[in-house]
Motif scaffolding. Structure first.
Motif, PDB file in Angstrom:
ATOM      1  N   ALA A  23       9.591 -31.259   2.615  1.00 41.34           N
ATOM      2  CA  ALA A  23       8.197 -31.256   2.403  1.00 41.34           C
ATOM      3  C   ALA A  23       7.677 -31.006   1.037  1.00 41.34           C
ATOM      4  O   ALA A  23       8.440 -30.078   0.392  1.00 41.34           O
ATOM      5  N   THR A  24       7.077 -32.138   0.383  1.00 42.52           N
ATOM      6  CA  THR A  24       6.852 -31.995  -0.987  1.00 42.52           C
ATOM      7  C   THR A  24       5.351 -32.183  -1.116  1.00 42.52           C
ATOM      8  O   THR A  24       5.131 -33.340  -1.270  1.00 42.52           O
ATOM      9  N   PRO A  25       4.546 -31.158  -0.913  1.00 40.35           N
ATOM     10  CA  PRO A  25       3.073 -31.495  -0.828  1.00 40.35           C
ATOM     11  C   PRO A  25       2.540 -32.101  -2.220  1.00 40.35           C
ATOM     12  O   PRO A  25       3.206 -31.835  -3.188  1.00 40.35           O
ATOM     13  N   LEU A  26       1.357 -32.667  -1.903  1.00 43.91           N
ATOM     14  CA  LEU A  26       0.630 -33.295  -3.043  1.00 43.91           C
ATOM     15  C   LEU A  26      -0.582 -33.165  -3.089  1.00 43.91           C
ATOM     16  O   LEU A  26      -1.325 -34.034  -1.971  1.00 43.91           O
ATOM     17  N   PRO A  27      -1.360 -32.085  -3.236  1.00 44.65           N
ATOM     18  CA  PRO A  27      -2.862 -31.929  -2.944  1.00 44.65           C
ATOM     19  C   PRO A  27      -3.840 -32.996  -3.445  1.00 44.65           C
ATOM     20  O   PRO A  27      -3.553 -33.839  -4.240  1.00 44.65           O
ATOM     21  N   GLY A  28      -4.662 -33.366  -2.257  1.00 47.69           N
ATOM     22  CA  GLY A  28      -5.418 -34.595  -2.415  1.00 47.69           C
ATOM     23  C   GLY A  28      -4.770 -35.805  -1.663  1.00 47.69           C
ATOM     24  O   GLY A  28      -5.532 -36.506  -0.921  1.00 47.69           O
ATOM     25  N   TRP A  29      -3.320 -35.662  -1.268  1.00 52.07           N
ATOM     26  CA  TRP A  29      -2.784 -36.578  -0.207  1.00 52.07           C
ATOM     27  C   TRP A  29      -2.282 -35.598   1.053  1.00 52.07           C
ATOM     28  O   TRP A  29      -2.391 -36.057   2.094  1.00 52.07           O
ATOM     29  N   THR A  30      -1.816 -34.298   0.646  1.00 52.94           N
ATOM     30  CA  THR A  30      -1.445 -33.372   1.729  1.00 52.94           C
ATOM     31  C   THR A  30      -2.257 -32.259   1.580  1.00 52.94           C
ATOM     32  O   THR A  30      -2.995 -31.791   0.382  1.00 52.94           O
ATOM     33  N   GLU A  31      -1.653 -31.187   2.465  1.00 55.70           N
ATOM     34  CA  GLU A  31      -2.128 -29.559   2.161  1.00 55.70           C
ATOM     35  C   GLU A  31      -1.401 -29.176   0.938  1.00 55.70           C
ATOM     36  O   GLU A  31      -0.636 -29.798   0.162  1.00 55.70           O
ATOM     37  N   SER A  32      -1.863 -28.034   0.323  1.00 54.13           N
ATOM     38  CA  SER A  32      -1.077 -27.362  -0.696  1.00 54.13           C
ATOM     39  C   SER A  32       0.067 -26.791  -0.711  1.00 54.13           C
ATOM     40  O   SER A  32       0.542 -26.838   0.612  1.00 54.13           O
ATOM     41  N   LEU A  33       0.853 -26.416  -1.459  1.00 51.00           N
ATOM     42  CA  LEU A  33       2.134 -25.671  -1.323  1.00 51.00           C
ATOM     43  C   LEU A  33       2.148 -24.485  -0.366  1.00 51.00           C
ATOM     44  O   LEU A  33       2.712 -24.208   0.551  1.00 51.00           O
ATOM     45  N   ASP A  34       1.126 -23.721  -0.797  1.00 52.29           N
ATOM     46  CA  ASP A  34       0.962 -22.553   0.149  1.00 52.29           C
ATOM     47  C   ASP A  34       0.477 -22.801   1.383  1.00 52.29           C
ATOM     48  O   ASP A  34       0.964 -22.217   2.252  1.00 52.29           O
ATOM     49  N   ASP A  35      -0.246 -23.696   1.651  1.00 52.54           N
ATOM     50  CA  ASP A  35      -0.780 -24.154   3.211  1.00 52.54           C
ATOM     51  C   ASP A  35       0.392 -24.589   3.874  1.00 52.54           C
ATOM     52  O   ASP A  35       0.743 -24.575   4.933  1.00 52.54           O
ATOM     53  N   CYS A  36       1.518 -25.319   3.069  1.00 50.96           N
ATOM     54  CA  CYS A  36       2.728 -25.788   3.765  1.00 50.96           C
ATOM     55  C   CYS A  36       3.288 -24.765   4.221  1.00 50.96           C
ATOM     56  O   CYS A  36       4.048 -25.095   5.268  1.00 50.96           O
ATOM     57  N   ARG A  37       3.916 -23.737   3.089  1.00 48.36           N
ATOM     58  CA  ARG A  37       4.582 -22.721   3.630  1.00 48.36           C
ATOM     59  C   ARG A  37       4.200 -21.936   4.786  1.00 48.36           C
ATOM     60  O   ARG A  37       4.995 -21.627   5.804  1.00 48.36           O
ATOM     61  N   ALA A  38       2.808 -21.766   4.708  1.00 47.88           N
ATOM     62  CA  ALA A  38       1.938 -21.026   5.799  1.00 47.88           C
ATOM     63  C   ALA A  38       2.419 -21.496   7.190  1.00 47.88           C
ATOM     64  O   ALA A  38       2.389 -21.139   8.367  1.00 47.88           O
ATOM     65  N   ALA A  39       2.326 -23.042   7.268  1.00 47.55           N
ATOM     66  CA  ALA A  39       2.357 -23.716   8.419  1.00 47.55           C
ATOM     67  C   ALA A  39       3.852 -23.799   8.795  1.00 47.55           C
ATOM     68  O   ALA A  39       4.090 -23.582   9.936  1.00 47.55           O
ATOM     69  N   LEU A  40       4.666 -23.726   7.966  1.00 48.43           N
ATOM     70  CA  LEU A  40       6.057 -23.737   8.512  1.00 48.43           C
ATOM     71  C   LEU A  40       6.461 -22.149   8.933  1.00 48.43           C
ATOM     72  O   LEU A  40       7.473 -21.982   9.917  1.00 48.43           O
ATOM     73  N   ASP A  41       5.763 -21.219   8.276  1.00 50.51           N
ATOM     74  CA  ASP A  41       5.988 -19.780   8.878  1.00 50.51           C
ATOM     75  C   ASP A  41       5.456 -19.670  10.315  1.00 50.51           C
ATOM     76  O   ASP A  41       6.002 -18.899  11.042  1.00 50.51           O
TER      77      ASP A  41
END
Length: 352
Positions: free
Chosen positions: A42-60
């Motif tokens: 998972a390598t987020p790119l805001p504007g294309w995907t969620e933010s890094l924080d939101d990515c980690r929260a989803a995985l949590d």
């Protein structure tokens, strides 16, 4: 499910509409199955995907004991609805989990990822070289180097300077490489409708493979109006804003650029590719400047698309360092598809 955070510097800063990118940060996800481990990125790119924080929260939010290998390869998370729900608004996180599940399944069963998707996938994927927005002489020199290296498809960045400058650059490229090399121009949404219309009129004589994202990502009607005038229109950024259905309904594209990280995983990307191909739109697979695990998975997706156009997968050089040796190096303008099992055998075994 295992996890590991990572950060990779870019070889040089990359200017985008949302600011300058200097590094890529993300999460690796590991799924174990019968003594083998699948790895996803998972390598987020805001504007294309969620933010890094939101990515980690989803995985949590994912149950670490969830069963991830019972769904079909075309929809691997269908047997884990709780996981799919947790990742619904986090495409980069979903990409990691879906990729890890597919990698584990392939490694367990002895199948390469592309073979899970297609009965007869390609063993090589053609890729384009990307040419920056330099002066005419610099642009021509870069194109000659790329052709000498075996590339027969070039993507030239345009839209930073005046249109006359870009037209001169593209004419010089066509004269330098002849008719046997495909040329794409990528404006990254830089033009207004008047400029884009003038560009299409000027460039129609150059036999461009396509003009990518000439207008703002939200301008579906403007892109639709540019079609059928001698230069095929490709959409990239618009996909993150409008979605596939709206683009098809508006007849806004001849080509769609598909990024697995932004679409939520390899299987989801292949499903989109099949959908748009059925609608008469050609898919091209590219990356969001990903590390080796995601880049390699994207190669398998491209290999499963019959007669795929050259894809934007020659992106490893954008990174100063990577997570591991590159399993999918570019040789002669193409990438050999790893024959497995999984995404790349044991290439990612020690990452988690």
């Amino acid at each position: 499910m295992r996890r590991r955070s990572f950060a990779l510097d870019l070889e040089r800063p990359l200017a985008t509409a949302r600011g300058t990118i200097r590094r890529r940060e993300g999460e690796l996800v590991g799924v174990d199955a019968d003594g083998v481990r699948g790895v996803g990125e998972a390598t987020p790119l805001p504007g294309w995907t969620e933010s890094l924080d939101d990515c980690r929260a989803a995985l949590d939010r994912i149950d670490p004991d969830a069963t991830l290998l019972d769904g079909p390869p075309t929809d691997p998370l269908s047997a884990a609805p709780g996981v799919a729900d947790a990742l619904a608004d986090a495409p980069a996180a979903r990409h990691a989990v879906e990729s890890a599940a597919l990698d584990a399944r392939g490694r367990r069963d002895g199948d390469a990822l592309a073979s899970l998707f297609a009965d007869a996938p390609a063993d090589r994927v053609p890729v384009n070289a990307t040419i920056g927005d330099g002066a005419v002489d610099e642009t021509v020199s870069a194109t000659k180097t790329a052709v000498a290296d075996g590339f027969d498809c070039l993507k030239v960045k345009v839209g930073v300077g005046e249109l006359d400058r870009d037209v001169a650059r593209l004419r010089a490229v066509r004269e330098a490489v002849g008719d046997g090399v495909a040329i794409r121009a990528d404006a990254n949404g830089a033009w207004d409708r008047e400029t884009a219309s003038e560009a299409v009129a000027e460039l129609a004589a150059l036999d461009l493979a396509y003009l990518e994202q000439p207008l703002a990502r939200t301008d579906l009607a403007g892109h639709a109006a540019l079609r059928g005038r001698g230069v095929p229109i490709a959409l990239d950024e618009t996909l993150a804003t409008a979605g596939v259905g709206a683009i098809l309904d508006a007849d806004a594209a001849d080509v769609l650029v598909l990024k697995p990280m932004a679409l939520g995983g390899p299987a989801r990307t292949l499903a989109v590719a099949e959908r748009v191909r059925a609608a008469g739109v050609d898919p091209v697979v590219t990356t969001t400047i990903d590390a080796a695990p995601a880049r390699t998975a994207a190669v398998h997706v491209a290999a499963a698309i019959p007669d795929v156009r050259p894809c934007g997968l020659a992106t490893a050089s954008a990174l100063a360092t990577d997570l591991c040796p590159d399993p999918v190096p570019v040789v002669g303008g193409a990438i050999a598809v790893p024959d497995g099992p999984g995404v790349a055998g044991d290439a990612f075994e020690d990452l988690l």
